[in-house]
Design a protein around this motif. Structure first.
Motif, PDB file in Angstrom:
ATOM      1  N   PRO A   1       2.446  10.050   1.420  1.00  0.00           N
ATOM      2  CA  PRO A   1       3.135   9.944   0.131  1.00  0.00           C
ATOM      3  C   PRO A   1       4.048  11.142  -0.132  1.00  0.00           C
ATOM      4  O   PRO A   1       3.674  12.294   0.125  1.00  0.00           O
ATOM      5  CB  PRO A   1       1.990   9.893  -0.880  1.00  0.00           C
ATOM      6  CG  PRO A   1       0.811   9.427  -0.107  1.00  0.00           C
ATOM      7  CD  PRO A   1       0.970   9.965   1.275  1.00  0.00           C
ATOM      8  N   THR A   2       5.242  10.850  -0.640  1.00  0.00           N
ATOM      9  CA  THR A   2       6.208  11.901  -0.980  1.00  0.00           C
ATOM     10  C   THR A   2       6.522  11.948  -2.465  1.00  0.00           C
ATOM     11  O   THR A   2       7.119  12.912  -2.931  1.00  0.00           O
ATOM     12  CB  THR A   2       7.527  11.666  -0.223  1.00  0.00           C
ATOM     13  OG1 THR A   2       8.076  10.395  -0.628  1.00  0.00           O
ATOM     14  CG2 THR A   2       7.312  11.669   1.289  1.00  0.00           C
TER      15      THR A   2
ATOM     16  N   GLY B   1       1.759   6.033  -1.745  1.00  0.00           N
ATOM     17  CA  GLY B   1       0.677   5.589  -0.867  1.00  0.00           C
ATOM     18  C   GLY B   1       0.980   5.847   0.593  1.00  0.00           C
ATOM     19  O   GLY B   1       2.135   6.014   0.995  1.00  0.00           O
ATOM     20  N   TYR B   2      -0.083   5.916   1.398  1.00  0.00           N
ATOM     21  CA  TYR B   2       0.069   6.043   2.840  1.00  0.00           C
ATOM     22  C   TYR B   2       0.447   4.688   3.436  1.00  0.00           C
ATOM     23  O   TYR B   2       0.145   3.640   2.861  1.00  0.00           O
ATOM     24  CB  TYR B   2      -1.234   6.525   3.468  1.00  0.00           C
ATOM     25  CG  TYR B   2      -1.555   7.969   3.189  1.00  0.00           C
ATOM     26  CD1 TYR B   2      -1.135   8.970   4.065  1.00  0.00           C
ATOM     27  CD2 TYR B   2      -2.254   8.341   2.043  1.00  0.00           C
ATOM     28  CE1 TYR B   2      -1.428  10.309   3.818  1.00  0.00           C
ATOM     29  CE2 TYR B   2      -2.552   9.679   1.779  1.00  0.00           C
ATOM     30  CZ  TYR B   2      -2.138  10.650   2.670  1.00  0.00           C
ATOM     31  OH  TYR B   2      -2.419  11.969   2.411  1.00  0.00           O
ATOM     32  N   GLY B   3       1.075   4.730   4.601  1.00  0.00           N
ATOM     33  CA  GLY B   3       1.416   3.474   5.256  1.00  0.00           C
ATOM     34  C   GLY B   3       2.562   3.636   6.221  1.00  0.00           C
ATOM     35  O   GLY B   3       2.762   4.709   6.807  1.00  0.00           O
ATOM     36  N   VAL B   4       3.353   2.579   6.371  1.00  0.00           N
ATOM     37  CA  VAL B   4       4.422   2.564   7.368  1.00  0.00           C
ATOM     38  C   VAL B   4       5.526   3.570   7.043  1.00  0.00           C
ATOM     39  O   VAL B   4       6.344   3.886   7.915  1.00  0.00           O
ATOM     40  CB  VAL B   4       5.027   1.152   7.508  1.00  0.00           C
ATOM     41  CG1 VAL B   4       4.028   0.198   8.128  1.00  0.00           C
ATOM     42  CG2 VAL B   4       5.520   0.631   6.171  1.00  0.00           C
TER      43      VAL B   4
ATOM     44  N   SER C   1       0.812  -1.211   0.000  1.00  0.00           N
ATOM     45  CA  SER C   1       0.000   0.000   0.000  1.00  0.00           C
ATOM     46  C   SER C   1       0.850   1.268   0.000  1.00  0.00           C
ATOM     47  O   SER C   1       0.388   2.326  -0.434  1.00  0.00           O
ATOM     48  CB  SER C   1      -0.951   0.016   1.202  1.00  0.00           C
ATOM     49  OG  SER C   1      -0.226   0.056   2.423  1.00  0.00           O
ATOM     50  N   ALA C   2       2.083   1.187   0.485  1.00  0.00           N
ATOM     51  CA  ALA C   2       2.966   2.358   0.474  1.00  0.00           C
ATOM     52  C   ALA C   2       3.522   2.641  -0.915  1.00  0.00           C
ATOM     53  O   ALA C   2       3.886   3.776  -1.230  1.00  0.00           O
ATOM     54  CB  ALA C   2       4.114   2.159   1.461  1.00  0.00           C
ATOM     55  N   PHE C   3       3.572   1.597  -1.749  1.00  0.00           N
ATOM     56  CA  PHE C   3       4.130   1.727  -3.103  1.00  0.00           C
ATOM     57  C   PHE C   3       3.187   1.051  -4.101  1.00  0.00           C
ATOM     58  O   PHE C   3       3.566   0.103  -4.796  1.00  0.00           O
ATOM     59  CB  PHE C   3       5.528   1.091  -3.163  1.00  0.00           C
ATOM     60  CG  PHE C   3       6.440   1.567  -2.054  1.00  0.00           C
ATOM     61  CD1 PHE C   3       7.088   2.790  -2.148  1.00  0.00           C
ATOM     62  CD2 PHE C   3       6.619   0.806  -0.906  1.00  0.00           C
ATOM     63  CE1 PHE C   3       7.910   3.244  -1.124  1.00  0.00           C
ATOM     64  CE2 PHE C   3       7.428   1.243   0.128  1.00  0.00           C
ATOM     65  CZ  PHE C   3       8.077   2.470   0.014  1.00  0.00           C
TER      66      PHE C   3
END
Length: 320
Positions: free
Chosen positions: A277-278, A270-273, A234-236
Motif C-alpha cells: 500500500p502507498t 491494500g496489498y496485491g498486484v 483487495s488492492a483498493f
C-alpha cells in the motif's frame, strides 16, 4: 444512420475506414470538432487531438487490424445512440514510436470503447485499451512501462496524467443506458462483488464461465473469476465503486448480453498486484461485457488499464 443500415454497422464501418482504410482524415467527419475522449491514459479534447493520437498509434503498428467482437448498444435515432464496442486489435510492431525501434513482434490485445453517436457523428467517448497486455507482449512489466513513460514524458512534473474525474468535461451525452433486465443483472452482480459479496459469483456464473480480465488474464470457472475480482478489490479495499452506464440486449440470433461501465475511486490501501500500500489516490475506469446462458453468466470480459493505475501510484510516490 444515413450511410449504414444499423448502429453496429456504423461503428464497425467507421472503425474500418479510420484504421484499416487509412482514412485518418475522415475523423473530421465522424468525430465532433469539440468531442471529448476520456481515455484511461489521458483526457483528449477535440478532433485534432484524436487525429494525432490515432496517427501515432497507426505509425507504430501500420498493419493494425481492429476486429469487432461485439457492439452492445442503446438509444434511438432521434435521441442518439450509445455503443459499447468490444474489439480485438492485432498488428506487427514495424514502426517507430513509444515502443522504440521496430521489433517485428505481433501484438494482440483488446479494447472497449463507449461512444455517443448522433447524426453520424461521435461527440462523447470513454475508452480503455488493455495496455498491460500490450506492454507485456513487448517484454515489459506494467510497472516498468509506467516508470519508463513518466521518464519519457519529462518526469513527474510534466508527465501526462491518466484520466481522473477532476479532469472531466461535460459532454452532450447524459444518459445511463437502458432499463433492460440484463443490464441491471450485470450491474447488480458487479455491485455485489465490489461490496465484498464474492459469493454472488457462485450463485450467478455458469460453472464453465470463461473470463477475460486486464493483462490478458484468462481462465475458466467460478473459482477463477472469484480470484481475479478479489485481486483487484483487495488492492483498493476502501475505494468507492460506481456504475455509470449499463445496457442490456436480447437480439434475435445473438446471445443475451450486457455492457456496464463502472469505476473505482479511492486510495491504494491494500496489498496485491500493485504492490505494498502507498496511499496513492487512484481512479480506475472499468468496462465489463457479459453473455448469459441457461446456467448463468457464461462469458465475461472486463477491462481496466493497469499501466494507468501504476502511473497514478508512481506519480504520487514521486511527489511525497
Amino acid at each position: 444512420m444515413s450511410r449504414f443500415a444499423t448502429l453496429p454497422d456504423y461503428i464497425q464501418g467507421v472503425t474500418y475506414e479510420i484504421w484499416e482504410g487509412r482514412q485518418i482524415a475522415s475523423l473530421h467527419e465522424s468525430y465532433g470538432k469539440d468531442m471529448i475522449m476520456r481515455s484511461t491514459a489521458a483526457l483528449i479534447i477535440g478532433t485534432e487531438g484524436v487525429i494525432k493520437d490515432t496517427l501515432a498509434s497507426q505509425a507504430v503498428f501500420p498493419d493494425r487490424e481492429i476486429l469487432a467482437d461485439d457492439v452492445i448498444w442503446s438509444g434511438t435515432e432521434k435521441d442518439g445512440y450509445l455503443s459499447s464496442h468490444r474489439s480485438i486489435i492485432t498488428g506487427r510492431h514495424t514502426g517507430h514510436g513509444v515502443f522504440g525501434p521496430p521489433t517485428g513482434k505481433v501484438v494482440t490485445t483488446r479494447c472497449i470503447a463507449d461512444c455517443f453517436v448522433q447524426d453520424d457523428v461521435i461527440t462523447d467517448e470513454w475508452l480503455c485499451y488493455d495496455v498491460s497486455s500490450m506492454v507485456q507482449q513487448m517484454g515489459h512489466s506494467p510497472r516498468d512501462w509506467a516508470t519508463a513513460s513518466i521518464a519519457r514524458e519529462g518526469g513527474p512534473e510534466t508527465a501526462q496524467r491518466p484520466f481522473t474525474p477532476d479532469q472531466d468535461r461535460p459532454g452532450p451525452y447524459t444518459g445511463t443506458g437502458n432499463d433492460h433486465d440484463l443490464g441491471t443483472r450485470l450491474a447488480d452482480i458487479l455491485t455485489h462483488i465490489m461490496d465484498y459479496d464474492v459469493a454472488v459469483i457462485g450463485k450467478t456464473y455458469d460453472r464453465a464461465a470463461h473470463i477475460y480480465h486486464a493483462g490478458n488474464v484468462t481462465g475458466w470457472g467460478r473459482s477463477f473469476a472469484e480470484a481475479q475480482w478479489m485481486q483487484l478489490r483487495s488492492a483498493f479495499p476502501d475505494a468507492k465503486f460506481e456504475v455509470h452506464h449499463r445496457i442490456g440486449r436480447s437480439d434475435q440470433g445473438e446471445p443475451d448480453r450486457a455492457a456496464v461501465r463502472w469505476s473505482l475511486t479511492g486510495h491504494h490501501t491494500g496489498y496485491g498486484v500493485f504492490g505494498a500500500p502507498t496511499g496513492a489516490p487512484v481512479h480506475i475506469m472499468g468496462f465489463t461485457h457479459a453473455e448469459f446462458g441457461p446456467w448463468g453468466l457464461r462469458r465475461e470480459w472486463s477491462l481496466w488499464d493497469e499501466v494507468a493505475i501504476w502511473k497514478q501510484i508512481l506519480l504520487y510516490e514521486a511527489q511525497t
